[in-house]
Structure formats: structure tokens, C-alpha cells
Design an enzyme around this catalytic site. Structure first.
Site, PDB file in Angstrom:
ATOM      1  N   GLU A 161      -5.555   8.324  -1.263  1.00 20.32           N
ATOM      2  CA  GLU A 161      -5.955   8.226  -2.658  1.00 20.32           C
ATOM      3  C   GLU A 161      -6.444   9.581  -3.163  1.00 20.32           C
ATOM      4  O   GLU A 161      -6.813  10.459  -2.367  1.00 20.32           O
ATOM      5  CB  GLU A 161      -7.067   7.176  -2.788  1.00 20.32           C
ATOM      6  CG  GLU A 161      -7.674   6.982  -4.170  1.00 20.32           C
ATOM      7  CD  GLU A 161      -6.661   6.609  -5.244  1.00 20.32           C
ATOM      8  OE1 GLU A 161      -5.774   7.443  -5.545  1.00 20.32           O
ATOM      9  OE2 GLU A 161      -6.764   5.500  -5.793  1.00 20.32           O
ATOM     10  N   HIS A 213      -2.368  -0.609  -2.100  1.00 22.63           N
ATOM     11  CA  HIS A 213      -3.167  -1.494  -1.252  1.00 22.63           C
ATOM     12  C   HIS A 213      -3.752  -2.643  -2.068  1.00 22.63           C
ATOM     13  O   HIS A 213      -4.016  -2.510  -3.271  1.00 22.63           O
ATOM     14  CB  HIS A 213      -4.295  -0.711  -0.579  1.00 22.63           C
ATOM     15  CG  HIS A 213      -5.278  -0.117  -1.547  1.00 22.63           C
ATOM     16  ND1 HIS A 213      -6.289  -0.854  -2.138  1.00 22.63           N
ATOM     17  CD2 HIS A 213      -5.384   1.136  -2.041  1.00 22.63           C
ATOM     18  CE1 HIS A 213      -6.984  -0.072  -2.942  1.00 22.63           C
ATOM     19  NE2 HIS A 213      -6.448   1.141  -2.911  1.00 22.63           N
TER      20      HIS A 213
END
Length: 231
Positions: A87, A9
Site C-alpha cells: 500500500e 485486500h
């Protein structure tokens, strides 16, 4: 030969503020939004056409995936979201400033928590404001699967079933795949793809930009590895 493209990202608001993010749902910064747009433009320039896309259930990765595909002219590509691509969970460090954490716990201890393969950070309390246990996006998930802290080893262990059940079969079927995810979930999969040792993966960094490309043969052996744009 198939292409597997990993896009971490773009910069998030917490990346910008130097905070541990993990499973906290944080938006892209203005810079991060532009990085996602530019990733799509690089994909378009490279002439890479995707058949499938995968991303996490966190806003920063979803937006990066959508913006990249849109600017590649491929927003229509089927996209699947999974918590297994989230994550790494930073436990009780979530939301803390990295420099302040180093002052509180010591540089060496924080470095071990961040960079070691199998040392866990302090666990997050289940009533913490950032706890995934009270987040609706995980309502259908077995509570036992929701982590309170993760290291890279645990991140790989929960990402691997998704690789084996979804991503690898698509590649073996001859499909080009886009994965919009996070620094540590991508590192975990890169460790598997490249067969890196526990020590070797610790030196691998995944930047917010540009995307990382693997060209793979029919057995998913690496033929070529490079970053788009030649960086």
C-alpha cells in the site's frame, strides 16, 4: 487474449476502525476474510484460470490472495511477494483515525494528503512504532528504498519496475495473472494500464470487493474491463 485480475485486500481491522494503514501490517477483519473467500468463488464461477499470482508483503494482501486462490480451486498457482506492491505509505498519518486527523490538521489539508497525486503527507520518524526500517521483512532492502511517506506518484514510481520486470512480461507471455494488493498500489497500476492523467486517477476508487478484471490483447491494450459479479 489474457486476463489480469486485481483484487484489493478484503476489509482490514484498521479499515473497519477508520485508521490510516499504509505499510502497517494489519490483519483482515471477519468481513474482509469473507470478501476474500467470495472473491475466489467469483473467480471460479467466471472460469478464470491463473498461471501466476503476485502480492505484497503485507498480511492482509497475502491472506486475500491465498483465500481467493483457495476458493477458486487454484491455491497451487505460483505466487510471488514484493514490497513494491505494498500500500501507499501514509507517513506520520499511519495509525491515526481519519476523522481525528481531519480535526487536528483540517479537513482540506487531510483531503489534499489523501487525494492529491503528488503532495506528500508528513514523514514518519524512523523510530516510529510502525516504521518499516525496523521490520524484518525489509531487512534485505536498501534502507534508501524504504519510504517515510508516499503520495500516489511515488507509489507508482516504485510499483512500475515490478510491473515492467515481472507482471507485464508474464502477460506478454500469454499468462493469466492474479494481483492481490492494495487500493493505492492497484490505482497506480491502473493509471499506467489505462493511460489516465494525474487528474483522472484521483476519481478512481478500488473497492475491497469484488475483483477488477482486465482482458488484454497481445500488446496489453485493454479489450474489456469489468468487475466480477457484474458490480
Amino acid at each position: 487474449m489474457v486476463k489480469l485480475v486485481f483484487a484489493r485486500h478484503g476489509e482490514s481491522e484498521w479499515n473497519k476502525a477508520n485508521l490510516f494503514t499504509g505499510w502497517a501490517d494489519v490483519d483482515l477483519s471477519e468481513k474482509g476474510t469473507q470478501q476474500a473467500i467470495d472473491a475466489g468463488k467469483l473467480i471460479k464461477e467466471a472460469g478464470i484460470e491463473f498461471d501466476l499470482a503476485f502480492t505484497s508483503v503485507l498480511t492482509r494482501a497475502i491472506k486475500t490472495t491465498n483465500l481467493a486462490l483457495e476458493n477458486a480451486g487454484q491455491l497451487w498457482v505460483p505466487t510471488e511477494k514484493s514490497w513494491r506492491l505494498n500500500e501507499r505509505h501514509y507517513g506520520a498519518l499511519t495509525g491515526k483515525n481519519k476523522a481525528e486527523a481531519a480535526e487536528q490538521f483540517g479537513d482540506e489539508q487531510v483531503h489534499i494528503w489523501r487525494r492529491s497525486y503528488d503532495v506528500l503527507p508528513p514523514a514518519m520518524a524512523k523510530d516510529d512504532e510502525y516504521s518499516a526500517h525496523k521490520d524484518r521483512r525489509y531487512a534485505d532492502l536498501d534502507p534508501a528504498l524504504i519510504p517515510d511517506a508516499e503520495n500516489l506518484k511515488v507509489t507508482l514510481e516504485r510499483a512500475m519496475p515490478y510491473w515492467e520486470e515481472k507482471i507485464a512480461p508474464a502477460l506478454l507471455d500469454g499468462k493469466n495473472v492474479f494481483v492481490g494488493a492494495h487500493g493505492n498500489s492497484i490505482r497506480a497500476l491502473v493509471k499506467h494500464i489505462k493511460g489516465l492523467s494525474d487528474d483522472e486517477i484521483m476519481d478512481v476508487e478500488i473497492p475491497n470487493f469484488p475483483p477488477l478484471v482486465f482482458e488484454l490483447d497481445e500488446k496489453l491494450n485493454i479489450v474489456k474491463e469489468y468487475y466480477l459479479g457484474g458490480e
